[in-house]
Design an enzyme around this catalytic site. Structure first.
Site, PDB file in Angstrom:
ATOM      1  NE  ARG A  26      -4.306  -1.337   0.144  1.00  9.74           N
ATOM      2  CZ  ARG A  26      -5.393  -1.352   0.911  1.00  9.74           C
ATOM      3  NH1 ARG A  26      -5.542  -0.463   1.866  1.00  9.74           N
ATOM      4  NH2 ARG A  26      -6.330  -2.236   0.732  1.00  9.74           N
ATOM      5  NE  ARG A  30      -7.794   5.848   2.172  1.00 12.34           N
ATOM      6  CZ  ARG A  30      -8.749   5.091   2.709  1.00 12.34           C
ATOM      7  NH1 ARG A  30      -9.966   5.562   2.843  1.00 12.34           N
ATOM      8  NH2 ARG A  30      -8.483   3.871   3.135  1.00 12.34           N
ATOM      9  NE  ARG A  39     -10.157   7.729  -2.485  1.00 14.66           N
ATOM     10  CZ  ARG A  39     -11.354   8.006  -1.986  1.00 14.66           C
ATOM     11  NH1 ARG A  39     -11.764   9.254  -1.940  1.00 14.66           N
ATOM     12  NH2 ARG A  39     -12.129   7.040  -1.545  1.00 14.66           N
ATOM     13  CE1 TYR A 153     -12.930  -7.523   1.663  1.00 15.37           C
ATOM     14  CE2 TYR A 153     -11.215  -9.088   1.084  1.00 15.37           C
ATOM     15  CZ  TYR A 153     -11.633  -7.986   1.796  1.00 15.37           C
ATOM     16  OH  TYR A 153     -10.762  -7.348   2.631  1.00 15.37           O
TER      17      TYR A 153
HETATM   18  O1  CP3 Z   1      -0.002  -1.610  -2.450  1.00 18.69           O
HETATM   19  C1  CP3 Z   1      -0.321  -0.728  -3.270  1.00 18.69           C
HETATM   20  O2  CP3 Z   1       0.068   0.454  -3.196  1.00 18.69           O
HETATM   21  C2  CP3 Z   1      -1.116  -1.152  -4.515  1.00 18.69           C
HETATM   22  C3  CP3 Z   1      -2.527  -0.975  -4.480  1.00 18.69           C
HETATM   23  C4  CP3 Z   1      -3.450  -1.898  -3.674  1.00 18.69           C
HETATM   24  C5  CP3 Z   1      -4.706  -1.451  -3.215  1.00 18.69           C
HETATM   25  N1  CP3 Z   1      -5.390  -2.507  -2.693  1.00 18.69           N
HETATM   26  C6  CP3 Z   1      -5.192  -0.080  -3.336  1.00 18.69           C
HETATM   27  C7  CP3 Z   1      -6.343   0.349  -2.535  1.00 18.69           C
HETATM   28  C8  CP3 Z   1      -3.360  -3.244  -3.341  1.00 18.69           C
HETATM   29  C9  CP3 Z   1      -2.195  -4.202  -3.566  1.00 18.69           C
HETATM   30  C10 CP3 Z   1      -4.598  -3.625  -2.747  1.00 18.69           C
HETATM   31  C11 CP3 Z   1      -4.913  -5.000  -2.316  1.00 18.69           C
HETATM   32  C12 CP3 Z   1      -6.096  -5.244  -1.471  1.00 18.69           C
HETATM   33  N2  CP3 Z   1      -7.349  -4.704  -1.578  1.00 18.69           N
HETATM   34  C13 CP3 Z   1      -6.142  -6.204  -0.444  1.00 18.69           C
HETATM   35  C14 CP3 Z   1      -5.027  -7.125  -0.082  1.00 18.69           C
HETATM   36  C15 CP3 Z   1      -3.950  -6.400   0.644  1.00 18.69           C
HETATM   37  C16 CP3 Z   1      -4.160  -6.285   2.108  1.00 18.69           C
HETATM   38  O3  CP3 Z   1      -4.242  -5.141   2.591  1.00 18.69           O
HETATM   39  O4  CP3 Z   1      -4.185  -7.319   2.764  1.00 18.69           O
HETATM   40  C17 CP3 Z   1      -7.443  -6.188   0.100  1.00 18.69           C
HETATM   41  C18 CP3 Z   1      -7.943  -7.031   1.255  1.00 18.69           C
HETATM   42  C19 CP3 Z   1      -8.195  -5.242  -0.615  1.00 18.69           C
HETATM   43  C20 CP3 Z   1      -9.635  -4.932  -0.476  1.00 18.69           C
HETATM   44  C21 CP3 Z   1      -9.841  -3.493  -0.222  1.00 18.69           C
HETATM   45  N3  CP3 Z   1      -9.662  -2.498  -1.149  1.00 18.69           N
HETATM   46  C22 CP3 Z   1     -10.228  -2.889   0.986  1.00 18.69           C
HETATM   47  C23 CP3 Z   1     -10.498  -3.625   2.277  1.00 18.69           C
HETATM   48  C24 CP3 Z   1     -10.295  -1.506   0.744  1.00 18.69           C
HETATM   49  C25 CP3 Z   1     -10.758  -0.435   1.665  1.00 18.69           C
HETATM   50  C26 CP3 Z   1      -9.621  -0.045   2.511  1.00 18.69           C
HETATM   51  C27 CP3 Z   1      -9.727   1.372   3.007  1.00 18.69           C
HETATM   52  O5  CP3 Z   1      -8.708   1.802   3.530  1.00 18.69           O
HETATM   53  O6  CP3 Z   1     -10.801   2.002   2.885  1.00 18.69           O
HETATM   54  C28 CP3 Z   1      -9.891  -1.276  -0.585  1.00 18.69           C
HETATM   55  C29 CP3 Z   1      -9.762   0.027  -1.258  1.00 18.69           C
HETATM   56  C30 CP3 Z   1      -8.374   0.434  -1.595  1.00 18.69           C
HETATM   57  N4  CP3 Z   1      -7.523  -0.336  -2.338  1.00 18.69           N
HETATM   58  C31 CP3 Z   1      -7.735   1.673  -1.294  1.00 18.69           C
HETATM   59  C32 CP3 Z   1      -6.467   1.628  -1.892  1.00 18.69           C
HETATM   60  C33 CP3 Z   1      -5.417   2.703  -1.915  1.00 18.69           C
HETATM   61  C34 CP3 Z   1      -8.347   2.827  -0.549  1.00 18.69           C
HETATM   62  C35 CP3 Z   1      -9.219   3.521  -1.524  1.00 18.69           C
HETATM   63  C36 CP3 Z   1      -9.419   4.978  -1.243  1.00 18.69           C
HETATM   64  O7  CP3 Z   1     -10.314   5.282  -0.472  1.00 18.69           O
HETATM   65  O8  CP3 Z   1      -8.684   5.793  -1.833  1.00 18.69           O
END
Ligand code: CP3
Length: 355
Positions: A26, A30, A39, A153
């Site tokens: 990640r 944000r 965004r 999910y």
């Molecule tokens: O690592 C990186 O920089 C690459 C991008 C990346 C994202 N999600 C961007 C994202 C990667 C590799 C993921 C994988 C992901 N997504 C996982 C597996 C990794 C882990 O954390 O175990 C999972 C479980 C998800 C599912 C997911 N997507 C969730 C639970 C959320 C909400 C999280 C939150 O903080 O609100 C997302 C959205 C998401 N994916 C965001 C980002 C940057 C936040 C989106 C935003 O509001 O801008």
């Protein structure tokens, strides 16, 4: 195509490097003001992820700030179930949701491997664009969720506190659960292969929820599908081969099994020390990790001390050599982290591990 910085790929192949490579799960997100700005312009996370130019822009943002040794494609693991017709959407403050979760045998029977070009072409377009923009600066990582984590999910319809629905399905109707996992595994393999063919130079599988399973259920519903991916996923040829990293939250009990899966590298969280992980995996695989992300809330002095401790713990168990270690956090970064402390982490990894 020559990489100007290939220490991440060399470490995954357990070849000698001048200093230990580092990237952060990640790393685009944000916590960066420039991400929040992009965004805001895009309107939503999904609009950003589905637009190759914007996905490329946010992929590169952390690399402009920090001396990271790899880029990771900006996307999400839930693009695959979305492409399978479940209808992904995000509710502000509540995380991801599906309009059509998988709840019955009939729902499972309807699932099929999506056409990669038609449904996920925006991802491979982003990979090609990012490779062009990176221009060989560092390698690009592609990724997917693990079959079990995606199934969580898909069945829950979003995030879950106790994974009650997906665990009930696994216990009551294991045959149906295996049918679901089998088709998701086929989709994951096709998805990772498409990313590699578009230019991804390493591939990581995120098994975020494997660790919520009891050991006998992990060995039935997560591990065999990770092993199948490791066995069946094409890596490409010779020097261009893309190594596979299996990351799992809570995978510490299974390191020996994962090291025997055929994957080139294992990523783990901070509940196991790198020294113990190295001893138990016997040098068969590269290791990635595993600083507790919450370390980034501590003082610069404490961050430096923890980074040094982790690097030296690995080396002590690896015959005094730092080879075969990719530094990372044990899980993803959070939105309230301070970019200045990230810089301290990255710079300390490089300074302390210089050969
Ligand atoms: O690592 C990186 O920089 C690459 C991008 C990346 C994202 N999600 C961007 C994202 C990667 C590799 C993921 C994988 C992901 N997504 C996982 C597996 C990794 C882990 O954390 O175990 C999972 C479980 C998800 C599912 C997911 N997507 C969730 C639970 C959320 C909400 C999280 C939150 O903080 O609100 C997302 C959205 C998401 N994916 C965001 C980002 C940057 C936040 C989106 C935003 O509001 O801008």
């Amino acid at each position: 195509m020559d990489l100007r910085n290939d220490r991440f790929l060399r470490a995954l192949r357990r070849q000698p490097v001048d200093r230990s490579p580092v990237w952060l799960m990640r790393q685009a997100g944000r916590y960066l003001p420039e991400y929040r700005e992009t965004r805001r312009r895009a309107g939503s996370f999904l609009a950003m992820a589905k637009n190759p130019e914007l996905a490329c822009e946010v992929t590169l943002q952390p690399l402009r700030r920090f001396e990271l040794d790899a880029a990771i494609l900006f996307s999400d693991i839930l693009t695959v179930p979305d492409a399978m017709g479940l209808g992904l959407y995000f509710v502000e403050g509540e995380g991801p949701k599906f309009e059509r979760p998988v709840r019955s045998e009939a729902d499972i029977a309807r699932l099929a491997v999506p056409d990669m070009q038609e449904k996920l072409g925006y991802v491979t377009d982003a990979v090609r664009l990012i490779r062009r923009e990176l221009d060989g600066a560092v390698p690009l990582i592609g990724f997917s969720g693990s079959p079990w984590t995606l199934a969580c999910y898909m069945v829950e319809g979003g995030g879950s506190d106790n994974h009650g629905r997906v665990k009930a399905l696994a216990l009551e109707n294991p045959k149906a659960m295996h049918r679901l996992l089998a088709v998701v595994t086929d989709a994951v393999i096709a998805y990772l292969d498409a990313q590699r063919r578009a230019g991804a130079q390493a591939l990581q599988v995120f098994d975020t929820w494997g660790g919520v399973l009891a050991p006998h259920l992990y060995r039935e519903f997560s591990l065999p599908y990770l092993t199948r991916i490791a066995a069946e996923l094409p890596r490409g040829d010779g020097a261009q081969a893309a190594p596979l990293i299996l990351f799992g939250k809570g995978n510490a009990p299974y390191l020996e099994a994962l090291a025997g899966s055929g994957a080139e590298a294992i990523g783990m969280d901070w509940t196991v020390s790198l020294g113990e992980a190295r001893r138990r995996t016997g040098g068969k695989v590269a290791l990635q990790g595993n600083l507790d992300p919450a370390t980034l809330y501590a003082s610069p002095e404490a961050i430096r001390a923890e980074v040094v401790r982790a690097l030296d713990d690995y080396a002590a168990a690896n015959g005094g050599s730092r080879d075969g270690h990719v530094f990372n956090l044990g899980h993803g970064m959070s939105p309230d982290m301070d970019p200045d402390r990230v810089r301290i982490l990255v710079d300390t990894v490089h300074a302390h591990s210089a050969r």
